[in-house]
Scaffold this active site. Structure first.
Site, short mmCIF file in Angstrom:
data_model
loop_
_atom_site.label_atom_id
_atom_site.label_comp_id
_atom_site.label_asym_id
_atom_site.label_seq_id
_atom_site.Cartn_x
_atom_site.Cartn_y
_atom_site.Cartn_z
N GLU A 1 0.98 -1.22 -0.09
CA GLU A 1 -0.11 0.13 -0.14
C GLU A 1 0.76 1.29 0.03
OE1 GLU A 1 -3.37 -0.21 2.89
OE2 GLU A 1 -3.16 -2.33 3.06
N HIS B 1 -9.37 9.14 2.99
CA HIS B 1 -8.84 7.83 2.08
C HIS B 1 -9.04 8.55 0.80
CE1 HIS B 1 -8.14 3.85 0.07
NE2 HIS B 1 -7.78 3.52 1.38
N ARG C 1 -0.83 8.65 1.78
CA ARG C 1 -2.27 8.88 1.52
C ARG C 1 -2.71 10.47 1.52
NH1 ARG C 1 -5.67 4.68 5.04
NH2 ARG C 1 -4.72 3.10 3.60
N ARG D 1 -0.95 8.54 9.25
CA ARG D 1 -0.73 7.14 9.47
C ARG D 1 -0.31 6.52 8.01
NH1 ARG D 1 -4.59 2.54 9.00
NH2 ARG D 1 -5.74 4.13 7.98
P1 FAD Z 1 -13.25 -0.03 16.18
O1 FAD Z 1 -13.12 -1.39 15.42
O2 FAD Z 1 -14.16 1.02 15.55
O3 FAD Z 1 -14.56 -0.69 17.44
C1 FAD Z 1 -15.06 0.29 18.16
C2 FAD Z 1 -16.18 -0.51 19.29
O4 FAD Z 1 -16.53 0.55 20.06
C3 FAD Z 1 -17.11 -0.67 18.42
O5 FAD Z 1 -17.56 -2.01 19.06
C4 FAD Z 1 -18.28 0.26 18.80
O6 FAD Z 1 -19.77 0.11 18.67
C5 FAD Z 1 -18.06 0.68 20.21
N1 FAD Z 1 -18.46 1.97 20.60
C6 FAD Z 1 -18.04 3.04 20.24
N2 FAD Z 1 -18.64 4.05 21.03
C7 FAD Z 1 -19.38 3.38 22.18
C8 FAD Z 1 -19.92 3.76 23.01
N3 FAD Z 1 -20.21 5.06 23.43
N4 FAD Z 1 -20.64 2.66 24.02
C9 FAD Z 1 -20.34 1.52 23.82
N5 FAD Z 1 -19.70 1.03 22.56
C10 FAD Z 1 -19.06 2.07 21.84
N6 FAD Z 1 -6.43 -0.26 9.38
C11 FAD Z 1 -5.59 -1.36 8.91
O7 FAD Z 1 -4.51 -1.23 9.84
N7 FAD Z 1 -5.65 -1.94 7.95
C12 FAD Z 1 -6.57 -2.00 7.00
O8 FAD Z 1 -6.65 -2.77 6.04
C13 FAD Z 1 -7.73 -1.01 7.25
N8 FAD Z 1 -8.72 -0.86 6.48
C14 FAD Z 1 -9.98 -0.16 7.03
C15 FAD Z 1 -11.00 -0.21 6.05
C16 FAD Z 1 -12.03 0.51 6.61
C17 FAD Z 1 -13.30 0.54 5.58
C18 FAD Z 1 -12.20 1.25 7.68
C19 FAD Z 1 -13.34 2.02 8.04
C20 FAD Z 1 -11.04 1.42 8.48
C21 FAD Z 1 -9.81 0.41 8.18
N9 FAD Z 1 -8.84 0.55 8.77
C22 FAD Z 1 -7.79 -0.31 8.52
C23 FAD Z 1 -8.66 1.27 10.09
C24 FAD Z 1 -9.10 0.34 11.17
O9 FAD Z 1 -9.87 -0.74 10.90
C25 FAD Z 1 -9.43 0.80 12.67
O10 FAD Z 1 -8.44 1.80 12.84
C26 FAD Z 1 -9.45 -0.18 13.73
O11 FAD Z 1 -10.01 -1.36 13.32
C27 FAD Z 1 -10.04 0.51 15.01
O12 FAD Z 1 -10.17 -0.59 15.66
P2 FAD Z 1 -10.75 -0.15 17.02
O13 FAD Z 1 -10.80 -1.56 17.95
O14 FAD Z 1 -9.84 0.78 17.81
O15 FAD Z 1 -12.15 0.55 17.09
C1 SIN Z 2 -7.15 0.10 2.62
O1 SIN Z 2 -7.41 -1.12 2.56
O2 SIN Z 2 -6.92 1.00 1.81
C2 SIN Z 2 -7.25 0.65 4.07
C3 SIN Z 2 -5.95 0.51 4.97
C4 SIN Z 2 -6.10 1.42 5.87
O3 SIN Z 2 -6.87 2.19 6.28
O4 SIN Z 2 -4.87 1.23 6.50
#
Ligand code: FAD
Ligand code: SIN
Length: 535
Positions: free
Chosen positions: A114, A243, A289, A385
């Site tokens: 990437e 993105h 990015r 990032r």
């Molecule tokens: P999340 O996975 O967002 O989980 C947050 C949790 O908190 C959820 O369960 C939500 O319901 C809960 N929550 C929020 N507020 C409250 C509240 N008030 N009360 C109770 N529960 C609450 N990163 C990479 O490294 N590689 C990738 O390939 C990549 N691809 C991506 C593709 C997409 C489409 C997106 C959107 C992001 C991508 N990212 C990627 C970024 C990465 O997915 C996220 O940064 C990471 O998954 C965040 O994980 P997290 O556990 O911190 O939060």
């Molecule tokens: C992507 O697959 O382009 C998302 C990767 C990321 O947000 O780190």
């Protein structure tokens, strides 16, 4: 009667689930609170994969260097090195839970590439890496006897010693610590009080501050707003990653076209079909990015177009269906066969690099409050990032946090037996609910128009004024009405927008993801922006 846990975790994405599992393995009683169904998270939609050093042609120094370059001077090198070096061990634990990354053969994994990466190093499960991780972690957590998960349970606010004493006696003690949380049972409308020795914020990012985002609807910055209200400083909130390539459509939730597609050779083309990225950066389509998103924004503004094109037609249908099955299917559902047709793409809000300030043990400034994953700002990402570094950061920080929480609780810290019950506002006139829908739209439009990819001081001030009005209106509404998720989310989105604008105004330079017309160059001095809590 107050419910009680050793540790409460807010969020069931990669950060919350891996922290909960690790903590329960240490013998602690863990409660996970999650505001929708447990799988609903940014994690579940991650496509590209996890950046981690596994190949003989790669090494830690190269991964560190790529991360520092993307971060544009603001990464904390010590944090970068520790997270990257810890990565392989933590990823191996996911594999031990049954996660099967895509392979090219029995011996070797298929490694994706990437923007900003000098080597192929991204472990992935086709283009559905997040779903595979979420499934593996949920299964481990569900089977663990020391973990209880509460779906449709919305964390409203942290309960702290200082606030409690202030309410009881009017004076605040010098020492503070977290005691528990008020949570809304979304299905019954009841607010409950939960006590805990420690709280882990793993509530993810804030993509819905903007109307167009790759994030699912849970991403409303609740954890950042909660921490800030509890007196914890937040950092670097101006660094919003847009993105470059989401599928152009009229809907607000934009489907992501992974950067890995460009990693496999996709080209960006303007409306005349010409490539343009090489005029912006020698790395062309695989520049970091911020550079690609700004270039697309500039090209769209120049031509007045609503989108540009991404062209992967060089690859055949069989290959694309195997490597990018979900992208292939999502585009086909819109009548686009990506092996024959160019994909219409636009940038959309994707990732928040700033957040609740933590150290490498996931500790915040408030004793007993920890944060990991997208909600936190550790110093890994700096001003931008590096792609696929966030899943890695969440895994490593969840592990570090589990060790730190265990030590904290061993020192005798536990949640109180009883905490005061929630006092609800008066139920107001339901006709006024239009205030919530109107302000929700107004806020996000202001953020898109004035705090987007290209900023200026005048635009930021305009946004600030509007946010001030919205904040006053919604705070009044909050105290008068029975709480409901949409209102709570709007209150948090407004709080987070305020913090983004405040940090953006503090930064009098253009660096990484923050570009302002008034200060187009980098300042000589490197600094993080910090918003200290207001009393
Ligand atoms: P999340 O996975 O967002 O989980 C947050 C949790 O908190 C959820 O369960 C939500 O319901 C809960 N929550 C929020 N507020 C409250 C509240 N008030 N009360 C109770 N529960 C609450 N990163 C990479 O490294 N590689 C990738 O390939 C990549 N691809 C991506 C593709 C997409 C489409 C997106 C959107 C992001 C991508 N990212 C990627 C970024 C990465 O997915 C996220 O940064 C990471 O998954 C965040 O994980 P997290 O556990 O911190 O939060
Ligand atoms: C992507 O697959 O382009 C998302 C990767 C990321 O947000 O780190």
């Amino acid at each position: 009667m107050t419910d009680s846990f050793d540790v409460l975790v807010i969020g069931s994405g990669i950060a919350g689930l891996s922290f909960a599992y690790k903590t329960a393995q240490l013998g602690l009683k863990v409660g996970i609170i999650t505001k929708k169904q447990q799988a609903e998270s940014n994690t579940n939609y991650a496509q590209g994969g996890i950046a981690v050093v596994t190949s003989a042609t790669d090494d830690f120094d190269l991964h560190v260097r790529d991360t520092l370059i993307a971060g544009d001077g603001l990464c904390d090198e010590n944090v970068v090195r520790q997270i990257i070096e810890e990565g392989p061990k933590r990823v191996k634990e996911l594999i031990d839970l049954g996660l099967e990354f895509s392979r090219i053969n029995e011996e070797s994994y298929s490694l994706g590439k990437e923007g900003g990466h000098s080597r192929r190093r991204i472990l992935h499960v086709a283009d559905m890496t997040g779903k595979a991780i979420e499934t593996a972690l949920l299964s481990a957590v569900e089977q663990h006897p020391l973990i209880d998960t509460f779906e449709h349970t919305f964390a409203i606010d942290l309960i702290t010693l200082r606030k409690l004493k202030q309410l009881e006696s009017g004076s605040a003690p010098a020492d503070d610590r977290v005691l528990g949380i008020y949570v809304l049972d979304v299905l019954t409308g009841e607010v409950r009080t939960v006590s805990a020795g420690a709280v882990m914020l793993a509530s993810g990012g804030a993509g819905h501050v903007y109307p167009f985002t790759s994030n699912p609807s849970i991403a409303t910055g609740d954890g950042i707003a909660m921490a800030y209200r509890a007196g914890v400083p937040v950092e670097n909130m101006e660094f919003i990653q847009f993105h470059p390539t989401t599928l152009y459509s009229s809907s607000e939730k934009r489907f992501l076209i992974s950067e890995a597609v460009r990693g496999e050779g996709a080209l960006l083309r303007d409306l005349s079909g010409d490539r343009f990225m090489d005029q912006y950066d020698e790395r062309a389509e695989l520049a970091p990015r911020d550079i690609v998103a700004r270039a697309i924004d500039a090209e769209m503004k120049k031509s007045g177009s609503t989108h540009l094109w991404l062209d992967i037609t060089e690859k055949d249908e069989a290959y694309l269906k195997g490597r990018f099955p979900s992208i292939f299917a999502a585009c086909l559902a819109q009548g686009i066969n990506i092996s024959k047709d160019w994909i219409p793409v636009v940038p959309a809000a994707h990732y928040l690099c700033g957040g609740v300030a933590t150290n490498l043990d996931a500790e915040t400034s408030l004793p007993g409050l920890y944060a990991c994953g997208e909600v936190a700002c550790t110093g890994l990402h700096g001003a931008n990032r590096l792609a696929s570094n966030s899943l890695l950061e969440a895994l490593v920080m969840a592990n570090n946090g589990a060790v730190a929480v265990d030590e904290f609780l061993k020192k005798g810290n536990s949640g109180p037996e009883d905490l005061p019950a929630w006092v609800d506002g008066e139920v107001g006139d339901p006709d006024e609910r239009v205030v919530i829908t109107h302000n929700w739209e107004e806020l996000r439009k202001a953020m898109w128009d004035y705090v987007g990819i290209v900023r200026s001081t005048k635009r930021l001030r305009r946004a600030q004024k509007r946010i001030e009005n919205l904040s006053a209106e919604i705070n009044e509404f909050y105290w008068d009405f029975k709480v409901e998720p949409r209102l709570l989310e709007l209150r948090n989105l407004i709080q987070v927008s305020e913090l983004i604008v405040e940090c953006a105004l503090q930064r009098k330079e253009s660096r990484g993801l923050h570009y302002t017309l008034d200060y187009p160059d980098k300042a000589d001095q490197l600094r993080n922006t910090i918003v200290p809590p207001r009393d």
